[in-house]
Design a protein around this motif. Structure first.
Motif, PDB file in Angstrom:
ATOM      1  N   SER A   1       0.827  -1.204   0.000  1.00 30.90           N
ATOM      2  CA  SER A   1       0.000   0.000   0.000  1.00 30.90           C
ATOM      3  C   SER A   1       0.865   1.260   0.000  1.00 30.90           C
ATOM      4  N   LEU A   2       1.906   1.309   0.847  1.00 27.73           N
ATOM      5  CA  LEU A   2       2.779   2.485   0.885  1.00 27.73           C
ATOM      6  C   LEU A   2       3.575   2.611  -0.406  1.00 27.73           C
ATOM      7  N   ASN A   3       3.977   1.483  -0.967  1.00 26.14           N
ATOM      8  CA  ASN A   3       4.703   1.558  -2.240  1.00 26.14           C
ATOM      9  C   ASN A   3       3.794   2.103  -3.332  1.00 26.14           C
ATOM     10  N   PHE A   4       2.539   1.673  -3.322  1.00 24.42           N
ATOM     11  CA  PHE A   4       1.565   2.200  -4.290  1.00 24.42           C
ATOM     12  C   PHE A   4       1.401   3.712  -4.094  1.00 24.42           C
ATOM     13  N   VAL A   5       1.283   4.131  -2.840  1.00 25.75           N
ATOM     14  CA  VAL A   5       1.070   5.560  -2.538  1.00 25.75           C
ATOM     15  C   VAL A   5       2.236   6.392  -3.055  1.00 25.75           C
ATOM     16  N   PHE A   6       3.478   6.013  -2.719  1.00 29.56           N
ATOM     17  CA  PHE A   6       4.629   6.844  -3.103  1.00 29.56           C
ATOM     18  C   PHE A   6       4.997   6.700  -4.574  1.00 29.56           C
ATOM     19  N   ASN A   7       4.591   5.625  -5.221  1.00 29.70           N
ATOM     20  CA  ASN A   7       4.797   5.499  -6.658  1.00 29.70           C
ATOM     21  C   ASN A   7       3.833   6.379  -7.448  1.00 29.70           C
TER      22      ASN A   7
ATOM     23  N   TRP B   1       8.612  16.305   1.180  1.00 32.80           N
ATOM     24  CA  TRP B   1       9.277  14.997   1.097  1.00 32.80           C
ATOM     25  C   TRP B   1       9.568  14.652  -0.362  1.00 32.80           C
ATOM     26  N   TYR B   2       8.549  14.839  -1.205  1.00 35.73           N
ATOM     27  CA  TYR B   2       8.702  14.495  -2.610  1.00 35.73           C
ATOM     28  C   TYR B   2       9.756  15.372  -3.290  1.00 35.73           C
ATOM     29  N   ALA B   3       9.718  16.663  -3.014  1.00 42.01           N
ATOM     30  CA  ALA B   3      10.657  17.591  -3.651  1.00 42.01           C
ATOM     31  C   ALA B   3      12.089  17.279  -3.256  1.00 42.01           C
ATOM     32  N   SER B   4      12.314  16.926  -2.008  1.00 36.55           N
ATOM     33  CA  SER B   4      13.665  16.600  -1.540  1.00 36.55           C
ATOM     34  C   SER B   4      14.213  15.392  -2.288  1.00 36.55           C
ATOM     35  N   ALA B   5      13.388  14.356  -2.443  1.00 39.00           N
ATOM     36  CA  ALA B   5      13.842  13.148  -3.131  1.00 39.00           C
ATOM     37  C   ALA B   5      14.106  13.431  -4.605  1.00 39.00           C
ATOM     38  N   LYS B   6      13.202  14.183  -5.228  1.00 41.51           N
ATOM     39  CA  LYS B   6      13.347  14.466  -6.651  1.00 41.51           C
ATOM     40  C   LYS B   6      14.608  15.262  -6.929  1.00 41.51           C
ATOM     41  N   SER B   7      14.947  16.166  -6.036  1.00 42.29           N
ATOM     42  CA  SER B   7      16.142  17.000  -6.241  1.00 42.29           C
ATOM     43  C   SER B   7      17.427  16.175  -6.232  1.00 42.29           C
ATOM     44  N   LYS B   8      17.384  15.005  -5.636  1.00 42.18           N
ATOM     45  CA  LYS B   8      18.566  14.129  -5.560  1.00 42.18           C
ATOM     46  C   LYS B   8      18.446  12.945  -6.524  1.00 42.18           C
ATOM     47  N   ASP B   9      17.469  13.015  -7.454  1.00 44.07           N
ATOM     48  CA  ASP B   9      17.191  11.902  -8.367  1.00 44.07           C
ATOM     49  C   ASP B   9      16.893  10.606  -7.604  1.00 44.07           C
ATOM     50  N   CYS B  10      16.198  10.758  -6.513  1.00 41.33           N
ATOM     51  CA  CYS B  10      15.824   9.591  -5.699  1.00 41.33           C
ATOM     52  C   CYS B  10      14.302   9.389  -5.747  1.00 41.33           C
ATOM     53  N   ARG B  11      13.904   8.217  -5.289  1.00 36.09           N
ATOM     54  CA  ARG B  11      12.473   7.925  -5.161  1.00 36.09           C
ATOM     55  C   ARG B  11      12.189   7.568  -3.699  1.00 36.09           C
ATOM     56  N   LEU B  12      10.977   7.891  -3.261  1.00 37.41           N
ATOM     57  CA  LEU B  12      10.605   7.619  -1.865  1.00 37.41           C
ATOM     58  C   LEU B  12      10.097   6.183  -1.705  1.00 37.41           C
ATOM     59  N   LYS B  13      10.714   5.483  -0.746  1.00 36.19           N
ATOM     60  CA  LYS B  13      10.291   4.116  -0.408  1.00 36.19           C
ATOM     61  C   LYS B  13      10.254   3.977   1.104  1.00 36.19           C
ATOM     62  N   TYR B  14       9.219   3.265   1.564  1.00 33.85           N
ATOM     63  CA  TYR B  14       9.141   3.023   3.006  1.00 33.85           C
ATOM     64  C   TYR B  14       9.870   1.713   3.278  1.00 33.85           C
ATOM     65  N   VAL B  15      11.009   1.793   3.967  1.00 35.64           N
ATOM     66  CA  VAL B  15      11.956   0.678   4.067  1.00 35.64           C
ATOM     67  C   VAL B  15      11.973   0.108   5.489  1.00 35.64           C
ATOM     68  N   ALA B  16      12.062  -1.223   5.552  1.00 36.44           N
ATOM     69  CA  ALA B  16      12.249  -1.933   6.821  1.00 36.44           C
ATOM     70  C   ALA B  16      13.644  -2.543   6.807  1.00 36.44           C
ATOM     71  N   GLU B  17      14.345  -2.421   7.924  1.00 41.59           N
ATOM     72  CA  GLU B  17      15.714  -2.931   8.003  1.00 41.59           C
ATOM     73  C   GLU B  17      15.911  -3.715   9.300  1.00 41.59           C
ATOM     74  N   PHE B  18      16.667  -4.811   9.185  1.00 40.35           N
ATOM     75  CA  PHE B  18      17.064  -5.575  10.366  1.00 40.35           C
ATOM     76  C   PHE B  18      18.555  -5.885  10.230  1.00 40.35           C
TER      77      PHE B  18
ATOM     78  N   ILE C   1      19.111   6.069  -7.739  1.00 38.12           N
ATOM     79  CA  ILE C   1      19.095   5.267  -8.966  1.00 38.12           C
ATOM     80  C   ILE C   1      20.122   4.138  -8.828  1.00 38.12           C
ATOM     81  N   GLY C   2      19.753   2.940  -9.301  1.00 40.27           N
ATOM     82  CA  GLY C   2      20.662   1.796  -9.240  1.00 40.27           C
ATOM     83  C   GLY C   2      20.396   0.881  -8.066  1.00 40.27           C
ATOM     84  N   HIS C   3      19.715   1.389  -7.064  1.00 43.18           N
ATOM     85  CA  HIS C   3      19.392   0.548  -5.906  1.00 43.18           C
ATOM     86  C   HIS C   3      18.255  -0.409  -6.291  1.00 43.18           C
ATOM     87  N   PRO C   4      18.280  -1.661  -5.790  1.00 46.97           N
ATOM     88  CA  PRO C   4      17.214  -2.616  -6.143  1.00 46.97           C
ATOM     89  C   PRO C   4      15.810  -2.110  -5.820  1.00 46.97           C
ATOM     90  N   PHE C   5      15.701  -1.178  -4.870  1.00 46.21           N
ATOM     91  CA  PHE C   5      14.368  -0.683  -4.506  1.00 46.21           C
ATOM     92  C   PHE C   5      13.868   0.409  -5.448  1.00 46.21           C
TER      93      PHE C   5
END
Length: 817
Positions: A641-647, A734-751, A765-769
């Protein structure tokens, strides 16, 4: 010469009797026919009832007699017509004689065994008379020969012993000179050496037929009844049971001893000794092959399986005599069995511990109190001196017995039987295996008989087909798709995977619906609306009461109260498949307890859809762990759902609108705050950490929320949507900050390093996500075997269809287990 025996159910109506006549007439082309008949169905019981009422001075015996009379006159009229005056007068005369006997019993207030034999003999005498006349009417050359003129017994009334030397001579002499094509012989009845009317006891008509067949040394004895032979199990309890084509005498004896009603073993002893085959056939379906009972190997065209059938005896009481004073002391068994013999109590089952500390035996439950009293009296001294304990009596038990000549030649039969019983939470109270190793018997609770018969039958007789009985709570969007998928794939699974999936119960928050034979899914929504009122405990109680094998409870809710019931299902050896994440993300103690219960009670606890909907994330993780690999870190996008939202969110859209769209398309929970707050993702990474072997609680996971305090403090869903509109600038930043760095917003879980966190990140760009589209999820497992290039699982991580597929996959995993 042929001998055919027809039981009471074959003679229960004029329609059935006409079928008997048709069978007899067809076989006259093969030689002379001797037709042994029982009383008309239900008449023997009615005669006994009338006799006991008369003995007790109850005038209602007259009403019972009138019913007996009416039934015989009706059948006679339909077969022969009352216009046959000679026949009618004789029939009335016989019925009058019966009435006089009952009147006499009423007057003298006594029903001795001798009088009882005379009373019940009317059943066979009347039926044989009517059938003989019906055959004559059709132009057959037929005569009735009273068995009392052939079979001679002692005077042991109700269960007379046959004098075979004189009986065989009488039979041979009569049929040597008989000229009729068909001879009708009443079964069950005989006369003593002193010309007293006697009966041959249980299975008496079969016994009559066997005596005649053995005396004449016929090729086959045919026994016609209302079933198509001996079945692999009782077809009333096991729907998949089927007729056994060929079975040995010994196997038939074992099955009959342990409850199969088709044959009473002592009644066929005469033909057994001569190895005359017995052919059991169905009067109502004469074209069916039936069962041939024989030891002749020529009948067995293929290798016999180890087990031939499974049967049961209900109403069993298990009695245990035990105590340290029994060890090494001779005579205990002798005294025990003598007291039972003196009380004429039959022992059905017996087993003794090798330590001689106890003897355990099974008897009819109705005799348990008498046995207990008698045994305690005999062993009064030993009980008072604490050498042994008072006899222990357990009731409401049954015996199930797996029977087969080849059991002793096949390893693992006992193991397979007890394993499948254990997996279905069927407790075995006692076990016995005869020295011949032809049967394996187990004592279980009577309430578990149907389940036990079905699981053992499934294991040994159904080509490894496994029946799964499904109970679903929560039939909303995902639940509806699961039901439809099961409906669509049912035939495929049965054909290609040998899994028979049946939905037994459905429930929503209002109503619930059950069918022990499997719900018809044609109009299941409408049927559910008309179901009974639903409660969580009532649903659980019904699942337990039905007590079906291979039961699976499926939770497709987000309800905490439902998750609290998992332990109760698991303790009943009912598998749990959970879409609901609450149980697996609750306290570590609760999670560990459920896992232990699953192991203890052999009940699978599967929750693949807790993470990644239909993606095999948890299953892959478990396989890695089982193979000896160890997880070092996990990186994932776990919210479809979050991936759909930010995409779909950008400078041309509003965050509120995209979230609303996600909810409408079913990608978020009904309350989108669960998804957007990050709690749902935190639960998922917690579950993965736990499945990786680490202990952790939800409070240990750092949650960097991207929502504003205004959003988080909203009281209702409507309030939450209002705050999204108010805080649109926050999300655009949030969106403008990511776009300025050629990044995309993803909600990430890490362990990593025993620590976990979730939060919104800018992915370069280039990251699997980076190219993760739509509602997809992705998980990267870094392990000892995958230290640099991780194992990646990627695909749709939200949506009703894929979530239902994930639940379906768990069901199939259980079926393949």
């Amino acid at each position: 010469m042929q001998v055919l025996k027809f039981g009471g159910t074959s003679l229960g109506s004029s329609t059935n009797i006409n079928k008997v006549i048709s069978i007899v007439e067809k076989q006259t082309g093969n030689g002379e026919i001797i037709c042994v008949v029982s009383a008309i169905g239900g008449i023997t019981d009615a005669l006994l009832k009338a006799g006991h009422l008369a003995k007790d001075k109850n005038a209602n015996y007259k009403n019972v007699f009138e019913q007996i009379k009416k039934k015989h006159l009706l059948i006679a009229d339909e077969l022969i017509s009352v216009q046959n005056k000679t026949f009618q007068l004789e029939l009335i005369s016989q019925l009058d004689a019966l009435k006089k006997l009952l009147d006499g019993i009423y007057l003298i207030n006594e029903l001795s065994p001798q009088t009882g034999d005379k009373l019940v003999s009317f059943g066979e005498l009347l039926s044989s008379f009517i059938i003989t006349e019906a055959l004559k009417k059709k132009g057959n050359k037929v005569a009735r020969k009273n068995a009392q003129e052939l079979i001679v017994t002692n005077s042991n009334f109700t269960k007379a012993e046959v004098k075979f030397e004189i009986t065989n001579k009488n039979i041979l002499n009569y049929f040597k000179t008989a000229t009729q094509k068909i001879t009708i012989v009443p079964g069950f009845i005989a006369k003593s050496e002193h010309s007293e009317i006697t009966t041959l006891g249980r299975g008496g008509s079969d016994y009559t037929a066997a005596i005649v067949a053995a005396a004449l040394k016929v090729k086959t004895l045919e026994i016609w009844t209302d079933v198509s032979g001996m079945f692999t199990a009782n077809p009333k309890l096991v729907k998949q049971a089927y007729p056994i084509s060929y079975i040995s005498y010994q196997e038939a004896m074992e099955l009959s001893h342990f409850g199969a009603k088709v044959l009473y073993p002592p009644s066929v002893q005469p033909v057994l000794f001569l190895n005359i085959p017995i052919h059991i056939k169905n009067t109502l379906q004469p074209e069916n092959k039936g069962t041939i009972i024989t030891n002749d190997s020529q009948y067995y065209s293929t290798e016999k399986p180890p087990a031939t059938g499974i049967t049961n005896i209900n109403n069993l009481a298990l009695l245990t005599l035990q105590g340290n004073g029994m060890v090494g002391v001779p005579g205990f068994s002798k005294r025990l069995f003598e007291v039972l013999a003196n009380q004429k109590i039959n022992i059905i089952f017996i087993t003794q511990a090798s330590s001689e500390h106890s003897i355990c035996f099974g008897i009819d439950e109705n005799e348990a109190d008498l046995a207990k009293k008698s045994i305690n009296e005999v062993f009064e001294y030993e009980i008072k001196t604490y050498k042994i304990d008072p006899i222990l009596v357990e009731k409401e038990l049954s015996i199930i017995a797996l029977v087969g000549d080849k059991i002793k030649n096949h390893q693992g039969v006992s193991g397979k039987m007890f394993s499948v019983l254990g997996k279905n939470n069927i407790n075995i109270r006692a076990i016995a295996q005869g020295a011949s190793e032809r049967n394996i018997s187990a004592v279980i609770a009577e309430k578990d008989v149907k389940k036990a018969l079905n699981v053992v039958h499934e294991r040994f007789f159904e080509s490894n087909t496994k029946q799964l009985n499904i109970f679903i709570t929560g039939v909303g969007n995902v639940g509806e798709r699961l039901v439809e998928q099961i409906k669509q794939q049912k035939s495929y699974l049965l054909k290609h995977h040998k899994i028979n999936v049946r939905i037994i119960g459905l429930s929503n928050s209002r109503t619930m619906l059950f069918d022990a034979e499997g719900l018809s899914l044609k109009n299941w929504k409408a049927d559910l609306q008309k179901g009974q009122k639903a409660t969580l405990t009532a649903f659980l109680d019904t699942v337990k009461l039905l007590n079906l094998r291979n039961s699976i409870f499926i939770d497709i809710t987000a309800n905490r109260d439902v998750s609290k019931l998992y332990e109760h299902y698991l303790k009943e050896s009912i598998a749990v498949v959970a879409c609901n994440k609450i149980a697996c993300s609750s306290s570590q103690k609760s999670y560990s307890s459920l896992k232990l219960l699953s192991l203890k009670y052999n009940a699978p606890f599967l929750f693949e859809t807790n993470v990644g909907a239909g993606l095999p994330i948890i299953d892959t993780l478990r396989n890695l762990m089982a193979s000896g690999d160890k997880i070092t870190s996990i990186q994932a996008v776990l919210s479809g759902s979050l991936n759909f939202v930010f995409n779909n969110f950008n400078e041309n859209t509003k965050f509120h609108d995209v979230v609303k769209q996600a909810q409408l398309q079913g990608y978020t929970e009904p309350d989108p705050r669960i998804d957007l707050s990050g709690v749902d993702v935190a639960r998922k990474i917690l579950i993965l950490a736990r499945e990786s072997g680490f202990e952790m609680d939800l409070k240990d996971i750092k949650n960097d929320s991207f929502l504003t305090q205004n959003n988080l403090k909203s009281d209702t869903v409507d309030d939450f949507y209002s705050t999204l509109i108010e805080d649109e600038t926050h999300f655009q930043n949030w969106y403008a900050s990511a776009k300025s760095k050629d990044c995309r917003l993803k909600y990430v879980a890490e362990f990593n390093n025993r620590k976990a966190k979730v939060g919104l990140k800018e992915i370069p760009i280039g990251h699997p996500f980076y190219n993760l589209e739509g509602k997809d999820n992705i998980v990267m497992f870094y392990t000892q075997r995958y230290p640099e290039q991780p194992m990646i699982i990627k695909g749709a991580g939200a949506g009703a269809d894929v979530t239902a597929s994930g639940l379906f996959a768990d069901i199939i995993r259980i079926g393949n287990n």
